[in-house]
Design a protein around this motif. Structure first.
Motif, PDB file in Angstrom:
ATOM      1  N   TYR A 213       0.855  -1.187   0.000  1.00  0.00           N
ATOM      2  CA  TYR A 213       0.000   0.000   0.000  1.00  0.00           C
ATOM      3  C   TYR A 213       0.886   1.229   0.000  1.00  0.00           C
ATOM      4  O   TYR A 213       1.829   1.336   0.765  1.00  0.00           O
ATOM      5  CB  TYR A 213      -0.904  -0.002   1.228  1.00  0.00           C
ATOM      6  N   LYS A 214       0.555   2.160  -0.872  1.00  0.00           N
ATOM      7  CA  LYS A 214       1.330   3.393  -0.959  1.00  0.00           C
ATOM      8  C   LYS A 214       0.530   4.525  -0.302  1.00  0.00           C
ATOM      9  O   LYS A 214      -0.677   4.640  -0.503  1.00  0.00           O
ATOM     10  CB  LYS A 214       1.622   3.755  -2.401  1.00  0.00           C
ATOM     11  N   ASP A 215       1.254   5.322   0.466  1.00  0.00           N
ATOM     12  CA  ASP A 215       0.628   6.494   1.069  1.00  0.00           C
ATOM     13  C   ASP A 215       0.561   7.597   0.026  1.00  0.00           C
ATOM     14  O   ASP A 215       1.479   7.780  -0.770  1.00  0.00           O
ATOM     15  CB  ASP A 215       1.439   6.996   2.271  1.00  0.00           C
ATOM     16  N   ARG A 216      -0.474   8.356   0.026  1.00  0.00           N
ATOM     17  CA  ARG A 216      -0.620   9.442  -0.945  1.00  0.00           C
ATOM     18  C   ARG A 216      -0.099  10.719  -0.412  1.00  0.00           C
ATOM     19  O   ARG A 216       0.016  11.174   0.575  1.00  0.00           O
ATOM     20  CB  ARG A 216      -2.071   9.606  -1.326  1.00  0.00           C
TER      21      ARG A 216
END
Length: 136
Positions: free
Chosen positions: A133-136
């Motif tokens: 999961y990538k943080d925005r």
């Protein structure tokens, strides 16, 4: 007076027959366990639930698992239908409901090791793919 005597005789015979049947069932189960028909996880399930795989298949009217594999969709469909039909609120029998539940559990206990092994092999074959999961 004769009615009481005849009734007592009938009840006495019924109790003695029930005792003989229970003793024979217990003896049969011990013989099956001793003969090695209840080895491993499936044997523990058989001894803990008191039901053989053959009996469970007859109750649910399904084919016995072949090589640890069974059509679990069919087992669950039959289980749900029989369980609902024997609901005590609808005039059914709690005893029959419990036998149907134990039959499903017995078949699941027989199939579970093969399902776990297949899932493990599929995971090894697929490889480990973590979700990132990538943080925005």
């Amino acid at each position: 007076m004769q009615t009481v005597i005849v009734g007592t005789r009938v009840l006495g015979r019924a109790f003695s027959e029930a005792y003989k049947q229970a003793a024979a069932s217990s003896q049969y189960q011990r013989a099956q366990a001793k003969a090695g028909n209840g080895v491993g996880a499936s044997g523990r399930a058989s001894l803990s639930s008191g039901m053989t795989l053959d009996e469970a298949c007859k109750i649910l009217n399904v084919k016995p698992p072949q090589g640890g594999k069974a059509d679990m969709d069919e087992v669950m469909e039959r289980f749900k239908r029989l369980f609902d039909n024997n609901d005590p609120k609808k005039g059914g029998s709690f005893y029959l409901q419990s036998k149907i539940l134990r039959a499903r559990e017995r078949i699941e206990a027989e199939v579970r090791p093969a399902m776990e092994k297949a899932a493990q092999e599929a995971e090894v074959k697929e490889g480990w793919n973590p979700k990132i999961y990538k943080d925005r």
